[in-house]
Scaffold this active site. Sequence first.
Site, short mmCIF file in Angstrom:
data_model
loop_
_atom_site.label_atom_id
_atom_site.label_comp_id
_atom_site.label_asym_id
_atom_site.label_seq_id
_atom_site.Cartn_x
_atom_site.Cartn_y
_atom_site.Cartn_z
N SER A 160 -11.10 37.36 5.73
CA SER A 160 -10.22 38.36 5.13
C SER A 160 -10.93 39.67 4.81
CB SER A 160 -9.58 37.81 3.85
OG SER A 160 -8.79 36.68 4.12
N TYR A 173 -9.88 39.23 -3.64
CA TYR A 173 -10.79 38.24 -3.05
C TYR A 173 -11.55 38.85 -1.88
CZ TYR A 173 -12.17 33.87 -0.71
OH TYR A 173 -12.88 32.85 -0.11
N ALA A 174 -10.83 39.53 -0.99
CA ALA A 174 -11.48 40.12 0.18
C ALA A 174 -12.48 41.19 -0.22
CB ALA A 174 -10.42 40.71 1.11
N ALA A 175 -12.13 42.02 -1.21
CA ALA A 175 -13.05 43.08 -1.64
C ALA A 175 -14.31 42.50 -2.25
CB ALA A 175 -12.35 44.00 -2.63
N SER A 176 -14.16 41.45 -3.06
CA SER A 176 -15.33 40.85 -3.70
C SER A 176 -16.24 40.18 -2.67
CB SER A 176 -14.90 39.83 -4.76
OG SER A 176 -14.21 38.74 -4.18
N LYS A 177 -15.64 39.51 -1.70
CA LYS A 177 -16.43 38.85 -0.67
C LYS A 177 -17.04 39.86 0.30
CE LYS A 177 -16.01 34.38 -1.55
NZ LYS A 177 -17.15 33.47 -1.73
#
Length: 277
Positions: A160, A173-177
Amino acid sequence: MPTSPTSPPPPPPSPPSPLLGGKTVVVSGVGTGLGHQVAAAVVRDGGNAVLGARTEARLAESAAGIDPGGARTAYRATDITDERQCEALAALARDRFGGIDAAVHVAAWDSHAGGLENADFETWRGVVDVNLLGTLRMTRACLPALKERGGSVVFIGTQSAVAAPSEVRQAAYAASKGALTSAMYSLARELGPHRVRVNTVLPGWMWGPPVEAYVRFAARSEGVPEAAVRGRLTARMALPDLATDGDVADAVVFLASDRARSITGQSLLVNAGEVMR
């Protein structure tokens, strides 16, 4: 005519050595899905698995299923947002098995859905504290032991972060990962002189408890068979099925092993070919 003496038959080939023979791997985020599969793969491939997660009962259940005798597993309840708890898990690995050869970071907050327009940034802050800062806390706690042996750090990212799914919104979630993957590049340079490698596995749609729950929910909501929802997902894959939690765990174990000794600073998509780079 003289005959040459018969040569003795060649010895049988030696069995292959276990991929992680004798190595100790710390695995954060051990629950019912990917974390459990990673820990199980570590033990299957000859290693010792040190399990961390917030719920001790779940850890005990996972460890018992992986290693009923308890000779090659240890666990401790660990919240990766708490630096002292991270240090305690690393200390358990050193005390029980003598050191740390790899750290695999599965722990994540991935249940918050939504995009930017109606974002609750306090929730986003919590997601970042777990997925980015928590992973880095746990990595730092393992560093002294990893430097002693030269070792491997494996982050679990997400597809993502490079290709947003259309079915669900996972902006936080995508930004943190994605930030974690960016941090990987710096850490690979920083830790390389100590022979510590840092890589990221990026799963896509991964058949395990979370995706199974999504398929059930979508099927009920749309009034269609679960097979139809799953088929809609697999239709995008180059291979005709979804990767599983176990497939991702196998990729993680490879990167944790000496077979990947010259691989660092890399992101590996495990997604049955849905997204290719």
